[in-house]
Design an enzyme around this catalytic site. Sequence first.
Site, PDB file in Angstrom:
ATOM      1  N   CYS A 133       0.825  -1.213   0.000  1.00  0.00           N
ATOM      2  CA  CYS A 133       0.000   0.000   0.000  1.00  0.00           C
ATOM      3  C   CYS A 133       0.861   1.265   0.000  1.00  0.00           C
ATOM      4  O   CYS A 133       1.797   1.384  -0.794  1.00  0.00           O
ATOM      5  CB  CYS A 133      -0.950  -0.066   1.193  1.00  0.00           C
ATOM      6  SG  CYS A 133      -2.380   0.998   1.075  1.00  0.00           S
ATOM      7  N   HIS A 134       0.599   2.213   0.916  1.00  0.00           N
ATOM      8  CA  HIS A 134       1.409   3.434   0.996  1.00  0.00           C
ATOM      9  C   HIS A 134       2.842   3.163   1.448  1.00  0.00           C
ATOM     10  O   HIS A 134       3.712   4.014   1.300  1.00  0.00           O
ATOM     11  CB  HIS A 134       0.761   4.438   1.960  1.00  0.00           C
ATOM     12  CG  HIS A 134      -0.511   5.046   1.449  1.00  0.00           C
ATOM     13  ND1 HIS A 134      -1.743   4.512   1.745  1.00  0.00           N
ATOM     14  CD2 HIS A 134      -0.748   6.120   0.660  1.00  0.00           C
ATOM     15  CE1 HIS A 134      -2.688   5.244   1.175  1.00  0.00           C
ATOM     16  NE2 HIS A 134      -2.120   6.224   0.508  1.00  0.00           N
ATOM     17  N   GLU A 164      -6.858   6.429  -3.861  1.00  0.00           N
ATOM     18  CA  GLU A 164      -6.773   7.645  -3.044  1.00  0.00           C
ATOM     19  C   GLU A 164      -8.016   8.508  -3.241  1.00  0.00           C
ATOM     20  O   GLU A 164      -8.588   9.050  -2.283  1.00  0.00           O
ATOM     21  CB  GLU A 164      -5.516   8.436  -3.412  1.00  0.00           C
ATOM     22  CG  GLU A 164      -5.011   9.359  -2.335  1.00  0.00           C
ATOM     23  CD  GLU A 164      -4.356   8.621  -1.170  1.00  0.00           C
ATOM     24  OE1 GLU A 164      -4.993   8.564  -0.094  1.00  0.00           O
ATOM     25  OE2 GLU A 164      -3.232   8.131  -1.322  1.00  0.00           O
TER      26      GLU A 164
END
Length: 228
Positions: A133-134, A164
Amino acid sequence: MKKILIIETNIPKYDKYNRATGLWLGETAHFYDEIVSAGYEIDFASPMGGYVPLDPESFKYANEIDWKWYTDKDFRTLALANTKKISELNPQDYIAIYYTGGHGVLWDYPDNSELKKMAEEIYKLGGFIVSVCHGAVGLLNLTDENEKYLIKDKVITGFTNDEEKLNGTTDKVPFLTETELIQRGAKYEKESAFKEFVVKDGRIITGQNPQSPQKVGKILIEELNKLK
């Protein structure tokens, strides 16, 4: 046997907005569940060490694996209450470094020099760099022995711009993960929003979103088993 290092964020809120963030619980719990089941030891660390906040939104999607570990006192102590400082660790102790996500990492992963050095050394020693993910933003500024971006021309994934937008956070983050990965020269790949997706390029393994940490763990274990 060398250990696996799990990195988590110390950031509790969006920089300019009174909205909570922190670690997305499943991105540690699901990966951790796979790794410990395979018999590997884990260290938990964060840029500042100590307390790791949890994104409250992650509890809305918690399943039996999340609750299994969140209700485990030892796990909460090591993974959430008392993570190690990166400066205290030796890269030679680790076969892999895993960057968890949650929006907080956008503020404390990319420019942390100690974290950067740790990952580069683990990779240089033949270890794996892994993210979900991030967490992929931890890879943005890593460089190789020629001072070139490590992810340049590598197949990489991470939280998408569409995800997002669907999350309602496009205007609240300092940058977009997908955009920055592409700007660093990564061969960015993605699946549909919030669908499990993982890619491997050599010793770099990345997962797209909160649906992907379990598969990230499985693929890492498969690769590590090849080294035995």
